[in-house]
Enzyme design. Structure first.
Site, PDB file in Angstrom:
ATOM      1  N   ASP A  73       3.908   0.390  12.241  1.00 33.82           N
ATOM      2  CA  ASP A  73       2.689  -0.160  11.639  1.00 33.82           C
ATOM      3  C   ASP A  73       2.415  -1.589  12.086  1.00 33.82           C
ATOM      4  O   ASP A  73       1.363  -2.128  11.755  1.00 33.82           O
ATOM      5  CB  ASP A  73       2.777  -0.130  10.106  1.00 33.82           C
ATOM      6  CG  ASP A  73       2.722   1.289   9.594  1.00 33.82           C
ATOM      7  OD1 ASP A  73       3.021   1.507   8.409  1.00 33.82           O
ATOM      8  OD2 ASP A  73       2.411   2.193  10.389  1.00 33.82           O
TER       9      ASP A  73
ATOM     10  N   ARG B 182      -9.139  -0.683   4.069  1.00 38.67           N
ATOM     11  CA  ARG B 182      -8.325   0.383   3.471  1.00 38.67           C
ATOM     12  C   ARG B 182      -6.958  -0.145   3.068  1.00 38.67           C
ATOM     13  O   ARG B 182      -6.350   0.352   2.129  1.00 38.67           O
ATOM     14  CB  ARG B 182      -8.108   1.521   4.479  1.00 38.67           C
ATOM     15  CG  ARG B 182      -9.298   2.398   4.699  1.00 38.67           C
ATOM     16  CD  ARG B 182      -8.959   3.561   5.596  1.00 38.67           C
ATOM     17  NE  ARG B 182      -7.784   4.285   5.089  1.00 38.67           N
ATOM     18  CZ  ARG B 182      -7.298   5.378   5.692  1.00 38.67           C
ATOM     19  NH1 ARG B 182      -7.877   5.840   6.789  1.00 38.67           N
ATOM     20  NH2 ARG B 182      -6.257   5.997   5.206  1.00 38.67           N
TER      21      ARG B 182
ATOM     22  N   ARG C 113       0.180  14.633  13.044  1.00 40.54           N
ATOM     23  CA  ARG C 113       0.747  14.402  11.705  1.00 40.54           C
ATOM     24  C   ARG C 113       0.974  15.708  10.945  1.00 40.54           C
ATOM     25  O   ARG C 113       0.341  15.995   9.928  1.00 40.54           O
ATOM     26  CB  ARG C 113      -0.145  13.425  10.944  1.00 40.54           C
ATOM     27  CG  ARG C 113      -0.309  12.154  11.757  1.00 40.54           C
ATOM     28  CD  ARG C 113      -0.930  11.046  11.018  1.00 40.54           C
ATOM     29  NE  ARG C 113       0.013  10.442  10.074  1.00 40.54           N
ATOM     30  CZ  ARG C 113      -0.335   9.395   9.335  1.00 40.54           C
ATOM     31  NH1 ARG C 113      -1.535   8.897   9.434  1.00 40.54           N
ATOM     32  NH2 ARG C 113       0.521   8.882   8.493  1.00 40.54           N
ATOM     33  N   PRO C 114       1.822  16.570  11.459  1.00 36.73           N
ATOM     34  CA  PRO C 114       2.127  17.835  10.796  1.00 36.73           C
ATOM     35  C   PRO C 114       2.909  17.610   9.499  1.00 36.73           C
ATOM     36  O   PRO C 114       3.273  16.482   9.180  1.00 36.73           O
ATOM     37  CB  PRO C 114       2.999  18.553  11.819  1.00 36.73           C
ATOM     38  CG  PRO C 114       3.639  17.471  12.602  1.00 36.73           C
ATOM     39  CD  PRO C 114       2.641  16.341  12.644  1.00 36.73           C
TER      40      PRO C 114
ATOM     41  N   LYS D 100       0.846  -1.208   0.000  1.00 38.13           N
ATOM     42  CA  LYS D 100       0.000   0.000   0.000  1.00 38.13           C
ATOM     43  C   LYS D 100       0.879   1.254   0.000  1.00 38.13           C
ATOM     44  O   LYS D 100       0.681   2.159  -0.821  1.00 38.13           O
ATOM     45  CB  LYS D 100      -0.889  -0.011   1.230  1.00 38.13           C
ATOM     46  CG  LYS D 100      -1.618   1.319   1.502  1.00 38.13           C
ATOM     47  CD  LYS D 100      -2.559   1.238   2.674  1.00 38.13           C
ATOM     48  CE  LYS D 100      -1.877   1.462   3.977  1.00 38.13           C
ATOM     49  NZ  LYS D 100      -1.570   2.879   4.271  1.00 38.13           N
ATOM     50  N   ASN D 101       1.869   1.299   0.902  1.00 37.87           N
ATOM     51  CA  ASN D 101       2.628   2.532   1.086  1.00 37.87           C
ATOM     52  C   ASN D 101       3.688   2.754   0.013  1.00 37.87           C
ATOM     53  O   ASN D 101       4.312   3.810  -0.018  1.00 37.87           O
ATOM     54  CB  ASN D 101       3.242   2.573   2.493  1.00 37.87           C
ATOM     55  CG  ASN D 101       2.155   2.708   3.549  1.00 37.87           C
ATOM     56  OD1 ASN D 101       1.004   3.024   3.218  1.00 37.87           O
ATOM     57  ND2 ASN D 101       2.494   2.439   4.791  1.00 37.87           N
TER      58      ASN D 101
ATOM     59  N   CYS E 113      -5.171  12.678  12.114  1.00 42.82           N
ATOM     60  CA  CYS E 113      -5.900  11.437  11.879  1.00 42.82           C
ATOM     61  C   CYS E 113      -5.916  10.700  13.218  1.00 42.82           C
ATOM     62  O   CYS E 113      -5.642  11.261  14.258  1.00 42.82           O
ATOM     63  CB  CYS E 113      -5.268  10.645  10.763  1.00 42.82           C
ATOM     64  SG  CYS E 113      -3.923   9.678  11.339  1.00 42.82           S
TER      65      CYS E 113
ATOM     66  N   ASP F 277       5.513  19.998   8.696  1.00 42.87           N
ATOM     67  CA  ASP F 277       6.586  21.004   8.770  1.00 42.87           C
ATOM     68  C   ASP F 277       7.845  20.556   8.033  1.00 42.87           C
ATOM     69  O   ASP F 277       8.481  21.354   7.321  1.00 42.87           O
ATOM     70  CB  ASP F 277       6.912  21.338  10.231  1.00 42.87           C
ATOM     71  CG  ASP F 277       7.246  20.095  11.035  1.00 42.87           C
ATOM     72  OD1 ASP F 277       6.468  19.115  10.980  1.00 42.87           O
ATOM     73  OD2 ASP F 277       8.291  20.090  11.697  1.00 42.87           O
TER      74      ASP F 277
ATOM     75  N   ARG G 100      -4.659  10.705   4.045  1.00 42.35           N
ATOM     76  CA  ARG G 100      -3.514  11.568   4.348  1.00 42.35           C
ATOM     77  C   ARG G 100      -2.493  11.505   3.212  1.00 42.35           C
ATOM     78  O   ARG G 100      -1.882  12.510   2.846  1.00 42.35           O
ATOM     79  CB  ARG G 100      -2.855  11.144   5.647  1.00 42.35           C
ATOM     80  CG  ARG G 100      -1.581  11.927   5.885  1.00 42.35           C
ATOM     81  CD  ARG G 100      -0.839  11.517   7.125  1.00 42.35           C
ATOM     82  NE  ARG G 100       0.488  12.090   7.151  1.00 42.35           N
ATOM     83  CZ  ARG G 100       0.785  13.343   7.516  1.00 42.35           C
ATOM     84  NH1 ARG G 100      -0.187  14.156   7.858  1.00 42.35           N
ATOM     85  NH2 ARG G 100       2.040  13.767   7.526  1.00 42.35           N
TER      86      ARG G 100
ATOM     87  N   VAL H 231       7.349   6.596  17.280  1.00 47.99           N
ATOM     88  CA  VAL H 231       7.169   7.295  16.005  1.00 47.99           C
ATOM     89  C   VAL H 231       5.948   8.202  16.020  1.00 47.99           C
ATOM     90  O   VAL H 231       5.994   9.345  15.594  1.00 47.99           O
ATOM     91  CB  VAL H 231       7.077   6.266  14.848  1.00 47.99           C
ATOM     92  CG1 VAL H 231       6.788   6.966  13.525  1.00 47.99           C
ATOM     93  CG2 VAL H 231       8.371   5.476  14.758  1.00 47.99           C
TER      94      VAL H 231
HETATM   95  C1  EPZ Z   1       4.060   6.835   6.451  1.00 46.53           C
HETATM   96  O1  EPZ Z   1       3.306   7.895   7.018  1.00 46.53           O
HETATM   97  C2  EPZ Z   1       3.100   5.673   6.279  1.00 46.53           C
HETATM   98  N1  EPZ Z   1       2.019   6.063   5.372  1.00 46.53           N
HETATM   99  C3  EPZ Z   1       2.524   5.270   7.637  1.00 46.53           C
HETATM  100  O2  EPZ Z   1       1.711   4.116   7.441  1.00 46.53           O
HETATM  101  C4  EPZ Z   1       3.683   4.889   8.564  1.00 46.53           C
HETATM  102  O3  EPZ Z   1       3.170   4.593   9.840  1.00 46.53           O
HETATM  103  C5  EPZ Z   1       4.674   6.053   8.663  1.00 46.53           C
HETATM  104  O4  EPZ Z   1       5.127   6.424   7.331  1.00 46.53           O
HETATM  105  C6  EPZ Z   1       5.900   5.699   9.487  1.00 46.53           C
HETATM  106  O5  EPZ Z   1       6.534   4.575   8.942  1.00 46.53           O
HETATM  107  C7  EPZ Z   1       2.256   6.069   4.025  1.00 46.53           C
HETATM  108  O6  EPZ Z   1       3.345   5.773   3.562  1.00 46.53           O
HETATM  109  C8  EPZ Z   1       1.109   6.444   3.148  1.00 46.53           C
HETATM  110  P1  EPZ Z   1       6.150  10.075   8.806  1.00 46.53           P
HETATM  111  P2  EPZ Z   1       3.960   9.383   7.118  1.00 46.53           P
HETATM  112  O7  EPZ Z   1       6.154  11.353   8.047  1.00 46.53           O
HETATM  113  O8  EPZ Z   1       4.796   9.643   5.934  1.00 46.53           O
HETATM  114  C9  EPZ Z   1       6.209  13.216  12.345  1.00 46.53           C
HETATM  115  C10 EPZ Z   1      -0.218   2.800   7.634  1.00 46.53           C
HETATM  116  O9  EPZ Z   1      -0.826   2.298   8.574  1.00 46.53           O
HETATM  117  N2  EPZ Z   1       6.323  14.232  11.283  1.00 46.53           N
HETATM  118  O10 EPZ Z   1       7.355   9.188   8.757  1.00 46.53           O
HETATM  119  O11 EPZ Z   1       2.866  10.328   7.442  1.00 46.53           O
HETATM  120  C11 EPZ Z   1       4.815  12.593  12.364  1.00 46.53           C
HETATM  121  O12 EPZ Z   1       3.930  13.399  13.136  1.00 46.53           O
HETATM  122  C12 EPZ Z   1       0.303   4.224   7.721  1.00 46.53           C
HETATM  123  O13 EPZ Z   1       0.025   2.208   6.546  1.00 46.53           O
HETATM  124  C13 EPZ Z   1       6.579  15.545  11.634  1.00 46.53           C
HETATM  125  O14 EPZ Z   1       6.706  15.874  12.814  1.00 46.53           O
HETATM  126  O15 EPZ Z   1       4.896   9.188   8.414  1.00 46.53           O
HETATM  127  C14 EPZ Z   1       5.055  11.252  12.982  1.00 46.53           C
HETATM  128  O16 EPZ Z   1       5.046  11.398  14.404  1.00 46.53           O
HETATM  129  C15 EPZ Z   1       0.008   4.828   9.090  1.00 46.53           C
HETATM  130  N3  EPZ Z   1       6.672  16.483  10.663  1.00 46.53           N
HETATM  131  C16 EPZ Z   1       6.469  10.892  12.514  1.00 46.53           C
HETATM  132  O17 EPZ Z   1       7.067  12.106  12.036  1.00 46.53           O
HETATM  133  C17 EPZ Z   1       6.524  16.178   9.331  1.00 46.53           C
HETATM  134  O18 EPZ Z   1       6.644  17.087   8.472  1.00 46.53           O
HETATM  135  C18 EPZ Z   1       6.490   9.878  11.399  1.00 46.53           C
HETATM  136  O19 EPZ Z   1       5.787  10.434  10.331  1.00 46.53           O
HETATM  137  C19 EPZ Z   1       6.246  14.840   8.979  1.00 46.53           C
HETATM  138  C20 EPZ Z   1       6.156  13.880   9.976  1.00 46.53           C
END
Ligand code: EPZ
Length: 415
Positions: free
Chosen positions: A306, A398, A123-124, A23-24, A118, A126, A94, A328
């Site tokens: 995950d 999903r 999930r910012p 999926k990802n 979500c 920044d 998202r 995470v």
């Molecule tokens: C991806 O989400 C995956 N989704 C998530 O899978 C997965 O849990 C996550 O990576 C971590 O491996 C997809 O690939 C579509 P991150 P993503 O940016 O990219 C913080 C599932 O169940 N952060 O690595 O949104 C954030 O808040 C989903 O398949 C910032 O602070 O994850 C989080 O605490 C759920 N600022 C951490 O980093 C930012 O600009 C990890 O987020 C971006 C993220």
């Protein structure tokens, strides 16, 4: 309102399960395909709700997305592809925020619906915006949308404070069509990042170092359509592996890349399971009893967040106490309240869940709050004595293709 997922527990999983495309990986590669001239053909794209939602968003942008007879996905991008993700669809996904980098790269401006918080945290974005701005993009927040324009783009060095998967992907996509060299430092190393880089390179991109914490991208003029097969889903595989261990079963998980599963294999072996490569798959045999283990979720190659909820379900009947620390996301223990209604004994202490093993769980009517929480409750239902009904089962659909058929194929009693 979707029918609840109905599970009769107590049957050890036996048989084979074929793992679908990740999926990802396919979500981000579908987003990246808007950067490509001509036709992109993607193979191994699972039939899951999130893919459908993203396909509909692409269609709203004027992109033609069609399933072919051989089950591949054909994507053809028009000259005048749209630049705004529609709120009614983007709010469901998202991952629609991955169109920011792709649309900026292609049409030099984009208006992306800022994903709401979500179920697993705020999930910012920044880090996404810091990276895109470093390449010269102008981004601002405007009534719940990110308004971005990229008139003068130039490669640059970007340091990510946290190895964010999405931020790494958005920056990689924009940098691919940005003149000059871009370096992403402290980049995410997930296999899905490598798959995106391989897709972009197969379409004419020049990306090196994906899978390490330093990714170097040489901007190119354009990308040409290609045929590409998405990697198998390591989280879907891990979920079925955990379910087999939880039910004391014996299954063959086919169509996996073992190296993507090492952290999951290691932890499941610590609980007493036997896991070994067999043909192109993995043989997973549950132990006589489930031993308690401690887990810390970390960015890849650490244990995947995950899989955290699924492990809490498995360890709820371990012979002892397990401590699971979520490093995470800040709010990813939503299934704990639900699994306690099935008899589990879990105490939350900040970022840690302390799971005191009980002899067994009991079926109950529960509700899923996010995709992986739903999967964890399904594992609990497979282990529990009696019947479990999972409301909001659409969360599970999903991210898990044909989940009822795959579970039935393993001898589970579901409907
Ligand atoms: C991806 O989400 C995956 N989704 C998530 O899978 C997965 O849990 C996550 O990576 C971590 O491996 C997809 O690939 C579509 P991150 P993503 O940016 O990219 C913080 C599932 O169940 N952060 O690595 O949104 C954030 O808040 C989903 O398949 C910032 O602070 O994850 C989080 O605490 C759920 N600022 C951490 O980093 C930012 O600009 C990890 O987020 C971006 C993220």
């Amino acid at each position: 309102m979707e029918e609840p997922l109905h599970i009769e527990g107590g049957y050890p999983l036996e048989g084979k399960v074929w793992i679908s495309g990740a999926k990802n990986a396919c979500l981000v590669i579908m987003a990246a395909s808007v950067m490509v001239q001509g036709q992109t053909i993607l193979e191994n794209v699972p039939r899951i709700r999130d893919v459908e939602v993203l396909a509909n968003i692409l269609r709203r942008l004027g992109v033609s997305v069609t399933r072919q007879e051989d089950n591949s996905l054909s994507i053809i991008v028009p000259e005048d592809v749209g630049g705004e993700t529609p709120y009614d669809l983007a709010k469901k996904l998202r991952a629609s925020n991955l169109l920011l980098g792709a649309l900026l790269a292609t049409r030099k401006e984009a208006r992306i619906c800022l994903p709401g918080g979500c179920d697993i945290g705020s999930r910012p974005m920044d880090l996404h915006l810091k990276g895109l701005s470093a390449l010269g993009a102008k981004v601002k927040l405007d009534h719940g949308y990110i308004e971005a324009s990229a008139r003068h783009l130039q490669g640059n060095r970007v340091y990510l404070d946290f190895p964010s998967v999405g931020a790494t992907e958005n920056i990689m996509m924009l940098a691919t069509l940005t003149p000059g060299q871009t370096m992403i430092e402290n980049a995410a190393k997930e296999p899905e990042i490598v798959d995106l880089a391989n897709f972009l390179n197969a379409s004419g991109g020049r990306i090196r170092g994906a899978g390490t914490d330093m990714i170097r991208i040489e901007g190119v003029k354009e990308l040409r359509g290609t045929r590409y097969a998405v990697i198998p889903d390591r989280i879907e595989a891990g979920t079925y592996m955990a379910a087999a261990v939880a039910t004391g079963g014996n299954i063959l998980v086919e169509n996996v890349i073992p190296t993507h599963l090492y952290p999951i294999i290691a932890k499941l072996q610590e609980t007493g399971a036997t896991i070994q490569e067999e043909g192109r798959g993995l043989r997973v045999i549950g132990g006589k009893e489930i031993l308690p283990v401690d887990i810390k979720t970390l960015p890849y190659p650490g244990f995947p967040t995950d899989m955290q909820s699924q492990m809490i379900a498995l360890l709820s009947v371990a012979k002892g106490t397990s401590v699971i620390v979520e490093n995470v996301f800040e709010n990813r223990f939503r299934m704990v309240d639900e699994i306690k209604r099935m008899g589990a004994e879990v105490k939350l202490e900040g970022h840690a869940a302390v799971v005191q093993g009980v002899p067994r769980l009991f079926g109950a009517r529960v509700k899923a709050s996010d995709l992986r929480a739903g999967a964890a409750l399904a594992i609990a239902g497979l282990m529990a004595k009696g019947t479990t009904e999972i409301d909001n089962a659409y969360y599970v659909y999903r991210g898990y293709e044909d989940v009822k058929a795959k579970l039935r194929g393993l001898g589970a009693k579901v409907r």
